[in-house]
Design an enzyme around this catalytic site. Structure first.
Site, PDB file in Angstrom:
ATOM      1  N   ASN A  13       0.869  -1.178   0.000  1.00 18.98           N
ATOM      2  CA  ASN A  13       0.000   0.000   0.000  1.00 18.98           C
ATOM      3  C   ASN A  13       0.906   1.228   0.000  1.00 18.98           C
ATOM      4  O   ASN A  13       1.492   1.569   1.018  1.00 18.98           O
ATOM      5  CB  ASN A  13      -0.887  -0.031   1.251  1.00 18.98           C
ATOM      6  CG  ASN A  13      -1.686   1.248   1.425  1.00 18.98           C
ATOM      7  OD1 ASN A  13      -1.784   2.056   0.506  1.00 18.98           O
ATOM      8  ND2 ASN A  13      -2.259   1.426   2.602  1.00 18.98           N
ATOM      9  N   TRP A  14       1.004   1.859  -1.161  1.00 18.84           N
ATOM     10  CA  TRP A  14       1.931   3.000  -1.281  1.00 18.84           C
ATOM     11  C   TRP A  14       1.352   4.275  -0.674  1.00 18.84           C
ATOM     12  O   TRP A  14       2.031   5.280  -0.576  1.00 18.84           O
ATOM     13  CB  TRP A  14       2.290   3.218  -2.762  1.00 18.84           C
ATOM     14  CG  TRP A  14       3.340   2.276  -3.251  1.00 18.84           C
ATOM     15  CD1 TRP A  14       3.574   0.995  -2.831  1.00 18.84           C
ATOM     16  CD2 TRP A  14       4.335   2.543  -4.259  1.00 18.84           C
ATOM     17  NE1 TRP A  14       4.640   0.447  -3.500  1.00 18.84           N
ATOM     18  CE2 TRP A  14       5.119   1.370  -4.397  1.00 18.84           C
ATOM     19  CE3 TRP A  14       4.619   3.638  -5.055  1.00 18.84           C
ATOM     20  CZ2 TRP A  14       6.179   1.286  -5.306  1.00 18.84           C
ATOM     21  CZ3 TRP A  14       5.669   3.553  -5.962  1.00 18.84           C
ATOM     22  CH2 TRP A  14       6.446   2.385  -6.079  1.00 18.84           C
ATOM     23  N   HIS A 100      -9.482   0.943   4.784  1.00 17.42           N
ATOM     24  CA  HIS A 100      -8.219   1.140   5.501  1.00 17.42           C
ATOM     25  C   HIS A 100      -8.482   2.079   6.685  1.00 17.42           C
ATOM     26  O   HIS A 100      -9.289   3.005   6.586  1.00 17.42           O
ATOM     27  CB  HIS A 100      -7.176   1.739   4.560  1.00 17.42           C
ATOM     28  CG  HIS A 100      -5.801   1.746   5.144  1.00 17.42           C
ATOM     29  ND1 HIS A 100      -5.406   2.682   6.080  1.00 17.42           N
ATOM     30  CD2 HIS A 100      -4.750   0.922   4.964  1.00 17.42           C
ATOM     31  CE1 HIS A 100      -4.152   2.430   6.430  1.00 17.42           C
ATOM     32  NE2 HIS A 100      -3.728   1.366   5.767  1.00 17.42           N
ATOM     33  N   GLU A 170      -5.378  -5.206  10.420  1.00 17.64           N
ATOM     34  CA  GLU A 170      -4.372  -4.170  10.620  1.00 17.64           C
ATOM     35  C   GLU A 170      -4.659  -3.419  11.915  1.00 17.64           C
ATOM     36  O   GLU A 170      -5.469  -2.472  11.924  1.00 17.64           O
ATOM     37  CB  GLU A 170      -4.401  -3.172   9.459  1.00 17.64           C
ATOM     38  CG  GLU A 170      -4.056  -3.769   8.118  1.00 17.64           C
ATOM     39  CD  GLU A 170      -3.453  -2.722   7.200  1.00 17.64           C
ATOM     40  OE1 GLU A 170      -2.326  -2.943   6.755  1.00 17.64           O
ATOM     41  OE2 GLU A 170      -4.092  -1.689   6.964  1.00 17.64           O
ATOM     42  N   GLY A 176       2.516   2.014  10.723  1.00 21.96           N
ATOM     43  CA  GLY A 176       3.494   3.090  10.606  1.00 21.96           C
ATOM     44  C   GLY A 176       4.204   3.439  11.897  1.00 21.96           C
ATOM     45  O   GLY A 176       4.877   4.472  11.973  1.00 21.96           O
ATOM     46  N   SER A 215       3.428  -2.400  10.214  1.00 21.00           N
ATOM     47  CA  SER A 215       4.874  -2.417  10.473  1.00 21.00           C
ATOM     48  C   SER A 215       5.553  -3.729  10.101  1.00 21.00           C
ATOM     49  O   SER A 215       6.496  -4.151  10.779  1.00 21.00           O
ATOM     50  CB  SER A 215       5.156  -2.047  11.934  1.00 21.00           C
ATOM     51  OG  SER A 215       4.745  -0.716  12.189  1.00 21.00           O
ATOM     52  N   GLY A 236       2.801  -1.261   4.265  1.00 22.23           N
ATOM     53  CA  GLY A 236       2.813   0.161   3.926  1.00 22.23           C
ATOM     54  C   GLY A 236       4.230   0.626   3.627  1.00 22.23           C
ATOM     55  O   GLY A 236       4.750   0.428   2.535  1.00 22.23           O
ATOM     56  N   GLY A 237       4.881   1.218   4.626  1.00 19.62           N
ATOM     57  CA  GLY A 237       6.187   1.843   4.432  1.00 19.62           C
ATOM     58  C   GLY A 237       7.206   0.964   3.731  1.00 19.62           C
ATOM     59  O   GLY A 237       7.919   1.428   2.829  1.00 19.62           O
TER      60      GLY A 237
END
Ligand code: PEP
Length: 253
Positions: A13-14, A100, A170, A176, A215, A236-237
């Site tokens: 997920n950008w 999300h 999530e 994050g 994470s 994500g990151g």
């Protein structure tokens, strides 16, 4: 209940990151997705909508799927700034994330809205990745399972055949932050989600992939992805760097 037979999915997920130059990162992801990895795990990248067409073209023949990060419930119309599931499909997407926690928090998306979006995804022949997860306060007050079950009840479509739905657990407090639940906490929630899916959809519920997100990095992928009923990751990151994203998928090689 174990779901080891399901083909795992590692999804990136950008979020609101990336520009035209990011096609290089995407090309590196494709390059690292060799036939051995392709045999073991499915890869999905969800770029911002502005990059969906570009990535869709680059992805042709690569086996890497493209997804949206959100869609409107309607197929078209006067909804300034929104994207229809049909438009994502037109751009080459085959998946779309809905519900999300950032959408739920930033845009006030309720379970009913998320369910409508999941149905819109199906209408456009996209597979919805429906996100659920508790906040830190809900976890600390012992309500994580109840919160997740309530979100599932309100957010998921009434029917599913297995392949037409993905669920992502999530925990909001893990997104994050570098924090992650323990494998035993992940296992408890994933088992509860599996039980919910089987209760709701019968045998089809056993064929629905349940991703863990929050994470995930190459360094903790083994601990998190080896948990029963974890059928992949929503990242994500760490999905913004090809080596990190592929490093997570490497768990399945
Ligand atoms: C996410 O936002 O879906 C996510 C899992 O983010 P991160 O991996 O950065 O925690």
């Amino acid at each position: 209940m174990t779901s080891a037979r399901l083909r795992p999915l590692v999804a990136g997920n950008w979020k609101m990151n990336g520009n035209k130059m990011s096609a290089r990162v995407f090309a590196a992801i494709i390059q690292g997705y060799d036939s051995a990895l392709r045999a073991k795990v499915e890869l999905l990248v969800c770029p911002p909508a502005t990059l969906a067409v570009t990535f869709g073209v680059v992805a042709v023949g690569s086996g890497v799927a493209i997804g949206g990060q959100d869609c409107h419930a309607a197929a078209s119309g006067a909804h300034t700034g929104d994207v229809a599931a049909e438009q994502l499909a037109d751009a080459g997407a085959t998946y779309v994330i809905v519900g999300h926690s950032e959408r739920r928090a930033d845009h006030g998306e309720t379970d009913a809205i998320v369910q409508a979006k999941a149905l819109a995804a199906r209408r456009a022949l996209l597979t919805p990745v429906v996100c659920v997860g508790e906040t830190r306060a809900e976890r600390e007050s012992g309500n994580a399972l109840d919160v997740v079950r309530t979100q599932l009840a309100g957010s998921l479509p009434e029917t599913a055949d297995g392949g037409d739905l993905v669920v992502a657990y999530e925990p909001v407090w893990a997104i994050g932050t570098g924090l992650t639940p323990t494998p035993s906490q992940v296992g408890e929630v994933h088992a509860a989600i599996r039980a919910f899916l089987v209760d709701r959809y019968g045998d089809a519920g056993k064929a629905i992939r349940i991703l863990y997100g929050g994470s995930v990095k190459p360094g903790n992928a083994f601990d998190l992805l080896s948990v029963s009923d974890v059928d992949g990751a929503l990242v994500g990151g760490a999905s913004l760097e090809a080596t990190d994203f592929l490093g997570i998928a490497e768990y399945y090689r």
